[in-house]
Motif scaffolding. Sequence first.
Motif, mmCIF file in Angstrom:
data_model
loop_
_atom_site.group_PDB
_atom_site.id
_atom_site.type_symbol
_atom_site.label_atom_id
_atom_site.label_comp_id
_atom_site.label_asym_id
_atom_site.label_seq_id
_atom_site.Cartn_x
_atom_site.Cartn_y
_atom_site.Cartn_z
ATOM 1 N N GLU A 192 0.940 -0.876 0.031
ATOM 2 C CA GLU A 192 0.064 -0.007 0.135
ATOM 3 C C GLU A 192 0.912 1.162 -0.076
ATOM 4 O O GLU A 192 1.603 1.578 0.648
ATOM 5 C CB GLU A 192 -0.978 -0.063 1.071
ATOM 6 N N LEU A 193 0.684 2.291 -0.961
ATOM 7 C CA LEU A 193 1.546 3.254 -0.983
ATOM 8 C C LEU A 193 0.940 4.328 -1.931
ATOM 9 O O LEU A 193 -0.154 4.046 -2.867
ATOM 10 C CB LEU A 193 2.833 2.968 -1.689
ATOM 11 N N ASN A 194 0.893 5.518 -1.571
ATOM 12 C CA ASN A 194 0.066 6.716 -2.127
ATOM 13 C C ASN A 194 -1.476 6.359 -2.064
ATOM 14 O O ASN A 194 -2.192 6.739 -3.085
ATOM 15 C CB ASN A 194 0.506 6.815 -3.819
ATOM 16 N N GLN A 195 -1.933 5.719 -1.018
ATOM 17 C CA GLN A 195 -3.316 5.284 -0.793
ATOM 18 C C GLN A 195 -3.874 4.388 -1.811
ATOM 19 O O GLN A 195 -4.908 4.392 -1.969
ATOM 20 C CB GLN A 195 -4.074 6.515 -0.603
ATOM 21 N N VAL A 196 -2.861 3.616 -2.490
ATOM 22 C CA VAL A 196 -3.395 2.630 -3.396
ATOM 23 C C VAL A 196 -2.810 1.183 -3.226
ATOM 24 O O VAL A 196 -1.688 1.092 -2.585
ATOM 25 C CB VAL A 196 -2.771 2.938 -5.009
ATOM 26 N N LYS A 197 -3.491 0.187 -3.227
ATOM 27 C CA LYS A 197 -3.129 -1.016 -2.835
ATOM 28 C C LYS A 197 -2.566 -1.832 -4.200
ATOM 29 O O LYS A 197 -3.350 -1.604 -5.250
ATOM 30 C CB LYS A 197 -4.327 -1.902 -2.249
#
Length: 301
Positions: free
Chosen positions: A90-95
């Motif tokens: 999960e990064l930049n609010q994306v999985k």
Amino acid sequence: MNNDKILLETGTNELEIVMFNVGTGLFGINVLKVREIINPLPITETPNGHPYVEGVIRLRQEVIPVVDLSKVLNFPPSERPEQDKFIISELNQVKVAFHVHSVTRIHRISWQQIEKPSQLSQGEQAQTIGIVKMDEGMALLLDFEKIVVDISPESGVNVESLKVLGPRQRSTKKIVAAEDSAILRKLLSDTLAEAGYENIIFFENGQTAWKYLEDLADDSAKNPLEEVHLLITDLEMPQMDGHHLTLKVKNHSRLNDLPVVIFSSLITDDLFHKGEKVGANAQVSKPEIVKLVQEIDQLIL
């Protein structure tokens, strides 16, 4: 809570990385970005998708895109697919599920063991943010944020989003920013200038930013808080990470009132307390540039 957890929570400039293989290469990902590691699930192909994206999987109730790191890195497909793993990140609010060829172990290392790759070794289409020096050899820390933004540009920092703030006054406030990604330094420079903040000094890592701030504080003829009005820091950076930089600023008698904003793809609910513990005044998740500007406004205008 065990001591290992405490050690990693208090800005000790250490991190844990999951080591994995793609082709003949050894790579690493920060444990903080990893939600879980699973055996491959059936992939549903998506038409007209990005060439790096194999399709989507359903993990419990979530639909998650699968990124084939062998394609990103220009390696041949897996020779032993029975060993393949999906690293759910999960990064930049994306999985995202990163498809790798095997996962080896977790290493605890210091950010000082990580070198910034030279322009020559990086190449033009660099996917690497650091080279990890270990006793048994070297591994590459990949720039997972860049990989995701290359696939989906709308997940990155967007200057257009600042229009919701309306016309802005120019500000003479001086900002120091520690950010290791050249692409994000340019984007931050452009977006903050659009928001009225044009007086920004950028550093490639926390170590060089700290040296600059410490030198200012050591000059008794100057008030360092008149020379710099705010610090923006990423978390993952070679030599010194953002939590350790924040802790050093907040522990310094002449710098501890300097507002610090952590701007990182790692600001999740689970990790917010780490920034609080080292004294950050605000924490904003990439790519929320509007929220970043609003926090800066509150802290220094």
